[in-house]
Design a protein around this motif. Sequence first.
Motif, PDB file in Angstrom:
ATOM      1  N   ARG A  25      54.937  -5.044  18.516  1.00  0.00           N
ATOM      2  CA  ARG A  25      53.848  -5.998  18.680  1.00  0.00           C
ATOM      3  C   ARG A  25      52.523  -5.252  18.821  1.00  0.00           C
ATOM      4  O   ARG A  25      51.523  -5.610  18.194  1.00  0.00           O
ATOM      5  CB  ARG A  25      54.097  -6.898  19.891  1.00  0.00           C
ATOM      6  N   TYR A  26      52.501  -4.192  19.627  1.00  0.00           N
ATOM      7  CA  TYR A  26      51.286  -3.400  19.814  1.00  0.00           C
ATOM      8  C   TYR A  26      50.795  -2.854  18.472  1.00  0.00           C
ATOM      9  O   TYR A  26      49.607  -2.969  18.139  1.00  0.00           O
ATOM     10  CB  TYR A  26      51.545  -2.258  20.796  1.00  0.00           C
ATOM     11  N   ARG A  27      51.703  -2.273  17.697  1.00  0.00           N
ATOM     12  CA  ARG A  27      51.322  -1.701  16.398  1.00  0.00           C
ATOM     13  C   ARG A  27      50.815  -2.776  15.443  1.00  0.00           C
ATOM     14  O   ARG A  27      49.832  -2.566  14.726  1.00  0.00           O
ATOM     15  CB  ARG A  27      52.508  -0.962  15.787  1.00  0.00           C
ATOM     16  N   ASP A  28      51.477  -3.927  15.433  1.00  0.00           N
ATOM     17  CA  ASP A  28      51.052  -5.024  14.557  1.00  0.00           C
ATOM     18  C   ASP A  28      49.661  -5.529  14.944  1.00  0.00           C
ATOM     19  O   ASP A  28      48.802  -5.731  14.087  1.00  0.00           O
ATOM     20  CB  ASP A  28      52.054  -6.180  14.600  1.00  0.00           C
ATOM     21  N   PHE A  29      49.451  -5.750  16.242  1.00  0.00           N
ATOM     22  CA  PHE A  29      48.153  -6.240  16.699  1.00  0.00           C
ATOM     23  C   PHE A  29      47.062  -5.212  16.400  1.00  0.00           C
ATOM     24  O   PHE A  29      45.965  -5.574  15.976  1.00  0.00           O
ATOM     25  CB  PHE A  29      48.180  -6.560  18.198  1.00  0.00           C
ATOM     26  N   LYS A  30      47.360  -3.937  16.618  1.00  0.00           N
ATOM     27  CA  LYS A  30      46.372  -2.893  16.345  1.00  0.00           C
ATOM     28  C   LYS A  30      46.032  -2.860  14.861  1.00  0.00           C
ATOM     29  O   LYS A  30      44.866  -2.713  14.493  1.00  0.00           O
ATOM     30  CB  LYS A  30      46.894  -1.540  16.814  1.00  0.00           C
ATOM     31  N   LYS A  31      47.033  -3.016  14.024  1.00  0.00           N
ATOM     32  CA  LYS A  31      46.810  -3.009  12.578  1.00  0.00           C
ATOM     33  C   LYS A  31      45.953  -4.203  12.150  1.00  0.00           C
ATOM     34  O   LYS A  31      45.032  -4.069  11.361  1.00  0.00           O
ATOM     35  CB  LYS A  31      48.157  -3.042  11.847  1.00  0.00           C
ATOM     36  N   VAL A  32      46.233  -5.376  12.700  1.00  0.00           N
ATOM     37  CA  VAL A  32      45.516  -6.593  12.321  1.00  0.00           C
ATOM     38  C   VAL A  32      44.118  -6.628  12.928  1.00  0.00           C
ATOM     39  O   VAL A  32      43.139  -6.928  12.257  1.00  0.00           O
ATOM     40  CB  VAL A  32      46.319  -7.845  12.738  1.00  0.00           C
ATOM     41  N   PHE A  33      44.008  -6.332  14.222  1.00  0.00           N
ATOM     42  CA  PHE A  33      42.732  -6.472  14.923  1.00  0.00           C
ATOM     43  C   PHE A  33      41.952  -5.169  15.029  1.00  0.00           C
ATOM     44  O   PHE A  33      40.874  -5.136  15.615  1.00  0.00           O
ATOM     45  CB  PHE A  33      42.950  -7.053  16.321  1.00  0.00           C
ATOM     46  N   GLY A  34      42.458  -4.077  14.453  1.00  0.00           N
ATOM     47  CA  GLY A  34      41.795  -2.777  14.545  1.00  0.00           C
ATOM     48  C   GLY A  34      40.647  -2.586  13.571  1.00  0.00           C
ATOM     49  O   GLY A  34      39.850  -1.665  13.731  1.00  0.00           O
TER      50      GLY A  34
END
Length: 80
Positions: A25-34
Motif C-alpha cells: 500500500r505504501y509503495r502504491d500510494f507513493k507511486k500514485v501521489f509522489g
Amino acid sequence: MASKPDILDMLASLPSQEGYTPIDRYRDFKKVFGTDEGKRVLREILSWGRLFGVPVLGNPVDQTRMAIAFGERNIALKLM
C-alpha cells in the motif's frame, strides 16, 4: 453504440486485496501521489474531507450533515 460500463462491474474487476501488505500500500500510494500531479490530486481529495478547515455543521447542528462531514474527514485522515 457501446454500452456504458456498470460501476459495480468495474469495482468487481479490481484486483483482490488478498495478500496486499502495508508495504504494498505504501509503495502504491507513493507511486500514485509522489508526482506533482498526484500531489495536487491528493490535496484536492484532502480538501474534500475538510482536512484544512473546520467542518460547517450549521446552527442548530444537523446530525446527518455532521455525520457526513466527519465520515468525509475520516477518509481524508486515513489517506494521510
